[in-house]
Motif scaffolding. Sequence first.
Motif, mmCIF file in Angstrom:
data_model
loop_
_atom_site.group_PDB
_atom_site.id
_atom_site.type_symbol
_atom_site.label_atom_id
_atom_site.label_comp_id
_atom_site.label_asym_id
_atom_site.label_seq_id
_atom_site.Cartn_x
_atom_site.Cartn_y
_atom_site.Cartn_z
ATOM 1 N N VAL A 77 0.841 -1.202 0.000
ATOM 2 C CA VAL A 77 0.000 0.000 0.000
ATOM 3 C C VAL A 77 0.875 1.250 0.000
ATOM 4 N N GLN A 78 1.903 1.257 0.839
ATOM 5 C CA GLN A 78 2.804 2.402 0.894
ATOM 6 C C GLN A 78 3.523 2.598 -0.440
ATOM 7 N N ARG A 79 3.950 1.491 -1.070
ATOM 8 C CA ARG A 79 4.615 1.576 -2.377
ATOM 9 C C ARG A 79 3.654 2.152 -3.417
ATOM 10 N N GLY A 80 2.371 1.768 -3.316
ATOM 11 C CA GLY A 80 1.371 2.278 -4.238
ATOM 12 C C GLY A 80 1.143 3.764 -4.104
ATOM 13 N N ARG A 81 1.517 4.334 -2.977
ATOM 14 C CA ARG A 81 1.418 5.783 -2.761
ATOM 15 C C ARG A 81 2.668 6.509 -3.232
ATOM 16 N N GLY A 82 3.664 5.737 -3.707
ATOM 17 C CA GLY A 82 4.863 6.360 -4.244
ATOM 18 C C GLY A 82 6.056 6.345 -3.320
ATOM 19 N N LEU A 83 5.945 5.722 -2.157
ATOM 20 C CA LEU A 83 7.090 5.660 -1.265
ATOM 21 C C LEU A 83 8.145 4.722 -1.840
ATOM 22 N N PRO A 84 9.433 5.062 -1.731
ATOM 23 C CA PRO A 84 10.488 4.203 -2.275
ATOM 24 C C PRO A 84 10.743 2.995 -1.393
ATOM 25 N N ILE A 85 9.872 2.006 -1.514
ATOM 26 C CA ILE A 85 9.956 0.787 -0.712
ATOM 27 C C ILE A 85 9.996 -0.403 -1.655
ATOM 28 N N ALA A 86 10.959 -1.303 -1.466
ATOM 29 C CA ALA A 86 11.029 -2.513 -2.276
ATOM 30 C C ALA A 86 10.208 -3.600 -1.604
ATOM 31 N N VAL A 87 9.141 -4.037 -2.277
ATOM 32 C CA VAL A 87 8.287 -5.088 -1.729
ATOM 33 C C VAL A 87 8.739 -6.448 -2.238
ATOM 34 N N ASP A 88 9.365 -6.479 -3.381
ATOM 35 C CA ASP A 88 9.880 -7.706 -3.983
ATOM 36 C C ASP A 88 11.335 -7.463 -4.383
ATOM 37 N N PRO A 89 12.073 -8.530 -4.684
ATOM 38 C CA PRO A 89 13.458 -8.331 -5.127
ATOM 39 C C PRO A 89 13.528 -7.394 -6.326
ATOM 40 N N SER A 90 14.559 -6.585 -6.396
ATOM 41 C CA SER A 90 14.714 -5.635 -7.499
ATOM 42 C C SER A 90 14.726 -6.376 -8.826
ATOM 43 N N PRO A 91 14.047 -5.842 -9.843
ATOM 44 C CA PRO A 91 14.011 -6.513 -11.141
ATOM 45 C C PRO A 91 15.385 -6.519 -11.798
ATOM 46 N N GLY A 92 15.646 -7.548 -12.589
ATOM 47 C CA GLY A 92 16.876 -7.603 -13.353
ATOM 48 C C GLY A 92 16.824 -6.630 -14.518
ATOM 49 N N LEU A 93 17.924 -6.503 -15.213
ATOM 50 C CA LEU A 93 17.992 -5.544 -16.312
ATOM 51 C C LEU A 93 16.978 -5.867 -17.398
ATOM 52 N N ARG A 94 16.828 -7.145 -17.759
ATOM 53 C CA ARG A 94 15.875 -7.519 -18.794
ATOM 54 C C ARG A 94 14.450 -7.192 -18.375
ATOM 55 N N GLU A 95 14.108 -7.514 -17.117
ATOM 56 C CA GLU A 95 12.757 -7.227 -16.622
ATOM 57 C C GLU A 95 12.506 -5.724 -16.576
ATOM 58 N N ARG A 96 13.500 -4.974 -16.164
ATOM 59 C CA ARG A 96 13.336 -3.522 -16.106
ATOM 60 C C ARG A 96 13.143 -2.942 -17.505
ATOM 61 N N LEU A 97 13.937 -3.408 -18.461
ATOM 62 C CA LEU A 97 13.795 -2.927 -19.834
ATOM 63 C C LEU A 97 12.403 -3.237 -20.376
ATOM 64 N N GLU A 98 11.930 -4.444 -20.144
ATOM 65 C CA GLU A 98 10.608 -4.831 -20.638
ATOM 66 C C GLU A 98 9.518 -3.953 -20.044
ATOM 67 N N GLN A 99 9.640 -3.608 -18.750
ATOM 68 C CA GLN A 99 8.635 -2.753 -18.122
ATOM 69 C C GLN A 99 8.702 -1.336 -18.672
ATOM 70 N N GLU A 100 9.903 -0.832 -18.897
ATOM 71 C CA GLU A 100 10.035 0.514 -19.453
ATOM 72 C C GLU A 100 9.430 0.577 -20.850
ATOM 73 N N VAL A 101 9.642 -0.459 -21.637
ATOM 74 C CA VAL A 101 9.056 -0.501 -22.982
ATOM 75 C C VAL A 101 7.535 -0.504 -22.893
ATOM 76 N N LYS A 102 6.991 -1.270 -21.953
ATOM 77 C CA LYS A 102 5.534 -1.295 -21.761
ATOM 78 C C LYS A 102 5.014 0.092 -21.397
ATOM 79 N N ASN A 103 5.736 0.780 -20.514
ATOM 80 C CA ASN A 103 5.305 2.128 -20.127
ATOM 81 C C ASN A 103 5.302 3.067 -21.324
ATOM 82 N N LEU A 104 6.332 2.990 -22.148
ATOM 83 C CA LEU A 104 6.405 3.844 -23.325
ATOM 84 C C LEU A 104 5.304 3.504 -24.330
ATOM 85 N N GLU A 105 5.092 2.228 -24.550
ATOM 86 C CA GLU A 105 4.037 1.817 -25.483
ATOM 87 C C GLU A 105 2.668 2.294 -24.995
#
Length: 277
Positions: A77-105
């Motif tokens: 819930v706190q993360r959903g409000r924008g607080l910098p909290i890691a709820v899950d392990p940080s995504p790898g580079l490939r996962e991060r790239l895929e999410q950024e592409v989704k955001n741009l699309e």
Amino acid sequence: MKAGSTPLEARITDGYRDLSPQERRAADALLDHLGDLGTYRATELAALAGVSKATMSRLFRKLGYEDFEGLREHLRVQRGRGLPIAVDPSPGLRERLEQEVKNLEKVYSTLDDTMLDDVADALATARDVVVVGRRGSLGPATQLRRNLIQVRGRVHLAPGPGQSLADDLVGLGPEDVVVVVSIRRHAFKVAAMVESLLADGVRVLLLADSSLRHLASAVTWWIECPITTEGAFDSMVAPVSVMGALSDRVHGALDGAADRVEAIDARYALLREIDEG
């Protein structure tokens, strides 16, 4: 202690004196790992603190959570409000790239050439352009102002140093355009600021994440930028990309853009402000 939406750090601080020595060690471990707490299991946290799992479980209950999963849900819930909290392990580079592409699309699928041309024409011909960006939104707002000032004059970033928003926004009217960039967590009174500008007849472009969608129908132009990421921090890739797209459109809409670019470049040389090395 009531759970509510009180941040974890505040709950620990409020109840710290009532904890046993072992529970305090467990609480200290939670505080030491606030930024990535959700990436651990309860047994791992207990080991980090040097206490038993039972002690850690007691601490969770004293802090207002039924168990560790209750704490993780609170962190989500706190993360959903924008607080910098890691709820899950940080995504790898490939996962991060895929999410950024989704955001741009996603953001580009909502943009319309006619609307962008309308915005670009307004930004090109307005008497004054004021770009508002506070807190985390300052970066993309500054980029837009820096780009636009290269091709036209009277582009201001608000609030200016030592100024309040009222100082920079009063006196604007229908001949002006205000670009409001606001990505969560939003600065105070964004809605009131937008409403006051609209009441003065100012044309407003609001570029924000989905949490300000309720203002979409009120402003002159609305661009929603997804900021989704599995990491602790929101993604700013989509807002920054949109700033570049808008800047290019304004450049194309101004007949005198090239002349101003050349004049600025000549002044750079005169003042020796740019290292061409």
